[in-house]
Design an enzyme around this catalytic site. Structure first.
Site, PDB file in Angstrom:
ATOM      1  N   ARG A 263     -23.388 -10.001  -5.088  1.00  0.00           N
ATOM      2  CA  ARG A 263     -24.177  -8.920  -5.666  1.00  0.00           C
ATOM      3  C   ARG A 263     -23.242  -7.737  -5.327  1.00  0.00           C
ATOM      4  O   ARG A 263     -23.065  -6.664  -6.094  1.00  0.00           O
ATOM      5  CB  ARG A 263     -25.489  -8.633  -4.697  1.00  0.00           C
ATOM      6  CG  ARG A 263     -26.292  -7.540  -4.955  1.00  0.00           C
ATOM      7  CD  ARG A 263     -26.903  -7.181  -6.568  1.00  0.00           C
ATOM      8  NE  ARG A 263     -27.199  -6.024  -6.693  1.00  0.00           N
ATOM      9  CZ  ARG A 263     -28.261  -5.560  -7.207  1.00  0.00           C
ATOM     10  NH1 ARG A 263     -29.145  -6.594  -7.264  1.00  0.00           N
ATOM     11  NH2 ARG A 263     -28.645  -4.416  -7.309  1.00  0.00           N
TER      12      ARG A 263
ATOM     13  N   ARG B 190     -31.983  -3.590 -13.348  1.00  0.00           N
ATOM     14  CA  ARG B 190     -31.242  -3.940 -12.162  1.00  0.00           C
ATOM     15  C   ARG B 190     -31.390  -2.923 -10.872  1.00  0.00           C
ATOM     16  O   ARG B 190     -31.233  -1.544 -11.666  1.00  0.00           O
ATOM     17  CB  ARG B 190     -29.698  -4.196 -12.435  1.00  0.00           C
ATOM     18  CG  ARG B 190     -29.258  -5.389 -13.337  1.00  0.00           C
ATOM     19  CD  ARG B 190     -29.256  -6.657 -12.603  1.00  0.00           C
ATOM     20  NE  ARG B 190     -29.044  -7.627 -13.544  1.00  0.00           N
ATOM     21  CZ  ARG B 190     -29.350  -9.096 -13.201  1.00  0.00           C
ATOM     22  NH1 ARG B 190     -30.026  -9.317 -12.135  1.00  0.00           N
ATOM     23  NH2 ARG B 190     -28.991  -9.737 -14.308  1.00  0.00           N
TER      24      ARG B 190
ATOM     25  N   THR C  75     -36.274   6.056 -16.307  1.00  0.00           N
ATOM     26  CA  THR C  75     -37.543   6.150 -16.904  1.00  0.00           C
ATOM     27  C   THR C  75     -38.231   5.012 -16.327  1.00  0.00           C
ATOM     28  O   THR C  75     -37.893   3.938 -16.021  1.00  0.00           O
ATOM     29  CB  THR C  75     -37.387   5.841 -18.259  1.00  0.00           C
ATOM     30  OG1 THR C  75     -36.516   4.600 -18.448  1.00  0.00           O
ATOM     31  CG2 THR C  75     -36.225   7.079 -18.948  1.00  0.00           C
ATOM     32  N   HIS C  76     -39.492   5.299 -16.244  1.00  0.00           N
ATOM     33  CA  HIS C  76     -40.294   4.133 -15.866  1.00  0.00           C
ATOM     34  C   HIS C  76     -41.843   4.178 -16.588  1.00  0.00           C
ATOM     35  O   HIS C  76     -42.363   5.220 -16.998  1.00  0.00           O
ATOM     36  CB  HIS C  76     -40.874   4.307 -14.286  1.00  0.00           C
ATOM     37  CG  HIS C  76     -41.612   3.081 -13.918  1.00  0.00           C
ATOM     38  ND1 HIS C  76     -41.134   1.728 -13.624  1.00  0.00           N
ATOM     39  CD2 HIS C  76     -42.886   3.228 -13.542  1.00  0.00           C
ATOM     40  CE1 HIS C  76     -42.275   1.101 -13.167  1.00  0.00           C
ATOM     41  NE2 HIS C  76     -43.334   1.745 -13.148  1.00  0.00           N
TER      42      HIS C  76
ATOM     43  N   ASP D 271     -33.438   6.783  -6.311  1.00  0.00           N
ATOM     44  CA  ASP D 271     -32.956   6.653  -5.038  1.00  0.00           C
ATOM     45  C   ASP D 271     -32.719   5.300  -4.723  1.00  0.00           C
ATOM     46  O   ASP D 271     -33.016   4.414  -5.574  1.00  0.00           O
ATOM     47  CB  ASP D 271     -34.027   7.467  -3.939  1.00  0.00           C
ATOM     48  CG  ASP D 271     -35.302   6.926  -3.573  1.00  0.00           C
ATOM     49  OD1 ASP D 271     -35.342   5.865  -4.171  1.00  0.00           O
ATOM     50  OD2 ASP D 271     -35.992   7.828  -3.026  1.00  0.00           O
TER      51      ASP D 271
END
Length: 189
Positions: free
Chosen positions: A64, A90, A107-108, A140
């Site tokens: 990762r 991600r 965006t959500h 964040d």
């Protein structure tokens, strides 16, 4: 204002940004569009629009940390004023957030802080809310946390399925994202 947009899927929000930038409605330069996997419709949309694209395929890296470092290097190469996560599925490393403090916009499809995570629409419906919506916020190191920039409410209809509600949220999300980007671009013009 230079932006790099990150996508993982169809790029429907991205298309609204491309269209608004092309007409001059949105005073931004899309420096590049990046994805976390090859073959996304978002990358195809970008290439069709003549935009630079890049893919930092998660599967190409042993760890990762290596992927995180490669993504950061790829984005930094375009020297963006803002990075826009638009359907980018991600979670980025704290080092990525630190490289773009207060400049990584996400965006959500829910009214944060309610229903964070990958299934905001499904979770809102399962909870039985009558109003949900979309959020644009500064990302964040948390999952769908960070200061909220703007939100739009969307009514949940009795006839809604997860898919129909998500489609209506996407329409609101596109409008909200363009509005937020216009506001962010104002000091650059």
């Amino acid at each position: 204002m230079r932006i790099v947009v990150l996508v993982s899927g169809t790029g429907s929000n991205l298309q609204s940004v491309i269209d608004a930038a092309a007409t001059g409605e949105l005073p931004v330069e899309i420096a590049a569009v990046g994805a976390d996997r090859p073959g996304t419709a978002g990358i195809a949309r970008s290439a069709d629009a003549g935009l630079e694209t890049f893919v930092v395929d998660f599967k190409d890296f042993a760890t990762r940390g290596e992927w995180d470092a490669a993504l950061l290097a790829a984005v930094q190469a375009y020297t963006p004023d803002y990075v826009v996560s638009s359907g980018f599925m991600r979670i980025v490393a704290p080092s990525f957030i630190d490289a773009f403090p207060g400049r990584y916009v996400n965006t959500h499809p829910a009214l944060l802080p309610a229903f964070p995570g990958a299934h905001g629409v499904r979770d809102a419906m399962a909870y039985g809310v009558k109003v949900t919506g979309c959020t644009v916020h500064f990302a964040d190191a948390g999952v769908d946390t960070g200061p909220i920039i703007a939100q739009t409410a969307v009514e949940v209809l009795d006839s809604d399925t997860e898919e129909s509600l998500h489609e209506r949220i996407k329409v609101a999300e596109r409008t909200l994202l363009i509005s937020v980007l216009k506001d962010l671009a104002a000091p650059f013009n």
